[in-house]
Motif scaffolding. Structure first.
Motif, mmCIF file in Angstrom:
data_model
loop_
_atom_site.group_PDB
_atom_site.id
_atom_site.type_symbol
_atom_site.label_atom_id
_atom_site.label_comp_id
_atom_site.label_asym_id
_atom_site.label_seq_id
_atom_site.Cartn_x
_atom_site.Cartn_y
_atom_site.Cartn_z
ATOM 1 N N PRO A 1 0.814 -1.228 0.000
ATOM 2 C CA PRO A 1 0.000 0.000 0.000
ATOM 3 C C PRO A 1 0.847 1.277 0.000
ATOM 4 O O PRO A 1 0.492 2.250 -0.653
ATOM 5 N N GLN A 2 1.977 1.260 0.718
ATOM 6 C CA GLN A 2 2.839 2.441 0.746
ATOM 7 C C GLN A 2 3.357 2.770 -0.655
ATOM 8 O O GLN A 2 3.379 3.930 -1.064
ATOM 9 N N VAL A 3 3.767 1.751 -1.384
ATOM 10 C CA VAL A 3 4.333 1.938 -2.723
ATOM 11 C C VAL A 3 3.252 2.342 -3.728
ATOM 12 O O VAL A 3 3.441 3.253 -4.529
ATOM 13 N N THR A 4 2.098 1.688 -3.671
ATOM 14 C CA THR A 4 1.045 2.005 -4.631
ATOM 15 C C THR A 4 0.446 3.393 -4.376
ATOM 16 O O THR A 4 0.008 4.050 -5.316
ATOM 17 N N GLU A 5 0.442 3.848 -3.127
ATOM 18 C CA GLU A 5 -0.015 5.208 -2.836
ATOM 19 C C GLU A 5 0.861 6.249 -3.529
ATOM 20 O O GLU A 5 0.399 7.328 -3.873
ATOM 21 N N GLN A 6 2.135 5.909 -3.735
ATOM 22 C CA GLN A 6 3.054 6.809 -4.422
ATOM 23 C C GLN A 6 2.855 6.761 -5.942
ATOM 24 O O GLN A 6 3.393 7.598 -6.662
ATOM 25 N N GLY A 7 2.114 5.751 -6.415
ATOM 26 C CA GLY A 7 1.912 5.594 -7.851
ATOM 27 C C GLY A 7 3.070 4.891 -8.541
ATOM 28 O O GLY A 7 3.196 4.960 -9.763
ATOM 29 N N TRP A 8 3.908 4.212 -7.768
ATOM 30 C CA TRP A 8 5.073 3.544 -8.334
ATOM 31 C C TRP A 8 4.708 2.171 -8.865
ATOM 32 O O TRP A 8 3.878 1.457 -8.298
ATOM 33 N N LEU A 9 5.361 1.769 -9.931
ATOM 34 C CA LEU A 9 5.207 0.433 -10.483
ATOM 35 C C LEU A 9 6.120 -0.509 -9.704
ATOM 36 O O LEU A 9 7.290 -0.191 -9.473
ATOM 37 N N ILE A 10 5.599 -1.647 -9.289
ATOM 38 C CA ILE A 10 6.359 -2.601 -8.487
ATOM 39 C C ILE A 10 7.060 -3.590 -9.409
ATOM 40 O O ILE A 10 6.423 -4.224 -10.253
ATOM 41 N N VAL A 11 8.365 -3.713 -9.228
ATOM 42 C CA VAL A 11 9.158 -4.693 -9.968
ATOM 43 C C VAL A 11 9.628 -5.725 -8.944
ATOM 44 O O VAL A 11 10.295 -5.384 -7.974
ATOM 45 N N THR A 12 9.251 -6.990 -9.157
ATOM 46 C CA THR A 12 9.566 -8.040 -8.194
ATOM 47 C C THR A 12 9.797 -9.364 -8.902
ATOM 48 O O THR A 12 9.335 -9.563 -10.027
ATOM 49 N N ARG A 13 10.493 -10.253 -8.232
ATOM 50 C CA ARG A 13 10.659 -11.622 -8.717
ATOM 51 C C ARG A 13 9.620 -12.550 -8.097
ATOM 52 O O ARG A 13 9.501 -13.695 -8.494
ATOM 53 N N ASP A 14 8.890 -12.062 -7.130
ATOM 54 C CA ASP A 14 7.920 -12.875 -6.389
ATOM 55 C C ASP A 14 6.701 -13.151 -7.257
ATOM 56 O O ASP A 14 5.781 -12.353 -7.333
ATOM 57 N N ARG A 15 6.695 -14.294 -7.927
ATOM 58 C CA ARG A 15 5.583 -14.603 -8.836
ATOM 59 C C ARG A 15 4.309 -14.985 -8.097
ATOM 60 O O ARG A 15 3.245 -15.058 -8.684
ATOM 61 N N HIS A 16 4.397 -15.217 -6.789
ATOM 62 C CA HIS A 16 3.215 -15.602 -6.012
ATOM 63 C C HIS A 16 2.561 -14.418 -5.313
ATOM 64 O O HIS A 16 1.555 -14.591 -4.628
ATOM 65 N N ILE A 17 3.099 -13.233 -5.496
ATOM 66 C CA ILE A 17 2.579 -12.059 -4.794
ATOM 67 C C ILE A 17 1.115 -11.796 -5.148
ATOM 68 O O ILE A 17 0.345 -11.332 -4.328
ATOM 69 N N ARG A 18 0.712 -12.136 -6.376
ATOM 70 C CA ARG A 18 -0.675 -11.897 -6.797
ATOM 71 C C ARG A 18 -1.643 -12.949 -6.278
ATOM 72 O O ARG A 18 -2.844 -12.738 -6.291
ATOM 73 N N THR A 19 -1.144 -14.089 -5.837
ATOM 74 C CA THR A 19 -2.041 -15.162 -5.422
ATOM 75 C C THR A 19 -2.213 -15.272 -3.916
ATOM 76 O O THR A 19 -3.071 -15.995 -3.457
#
Length: 114
Positions: A63-81
């Motif tokens: 939430p902190q990052v998305t409030e800034q409007g930043w695009l998240i770059v991650t290797r965590d492929r399970h973050i969406r599930t």
């Protein structure tokens, strides 16, 4: 006398690829990572990252990052599930309930900096 302008941060590199974020932040002013103290790149001043600790749980930093409007770059492929992350930031879900993919998930590059 040179003037430093504020940098517009657009990309947040998650702790799992923090090393890449550190390297890119040396040449791009629009990249940040957890614990980034900020800095000047190409006469642009990047502010410190809002996520100060690499061990910050996903349900806190997302939430902190998305409030800034930043695009998240991650290797965590399970973050969406993981339900905890989806519930935390469910406002990004589309009509099917799917969250938009991260840059890393799409395989897109960063392109060129304006």
């Amino acid at each position: 006398m040179t003037r430093t302008k504020p940098a517009g941060v657009h990309f947040y590199f998650d702790a799992d690829i923090r090393g890449l974020g550190i390297l890119l932040s040396r040449i791009r002013s629009d990249v940040t990572y957890p614990g980034d103290p900020g800095g000047e790149v190409h006469k642009r001043l990047r502010p410190p990252c809002v996520v100060t600790d690499v061990a910050t749980p996903d349900d806190i930093w997302i939430p902190q990052v998305t409030e800034q409007g930043w695009l998240i770059v991650t290797r965590d492929r399970h973050i969406r599930t993981r339900s905890r992350e989806c519930v935390t930031h469910g406002s990004d879900a589309d009509a099917t309930g799917e969250r938009p993919p991260t840059l890393a998930a799409t395989g897109l590059g960063l392109g060129t900096q304006p």
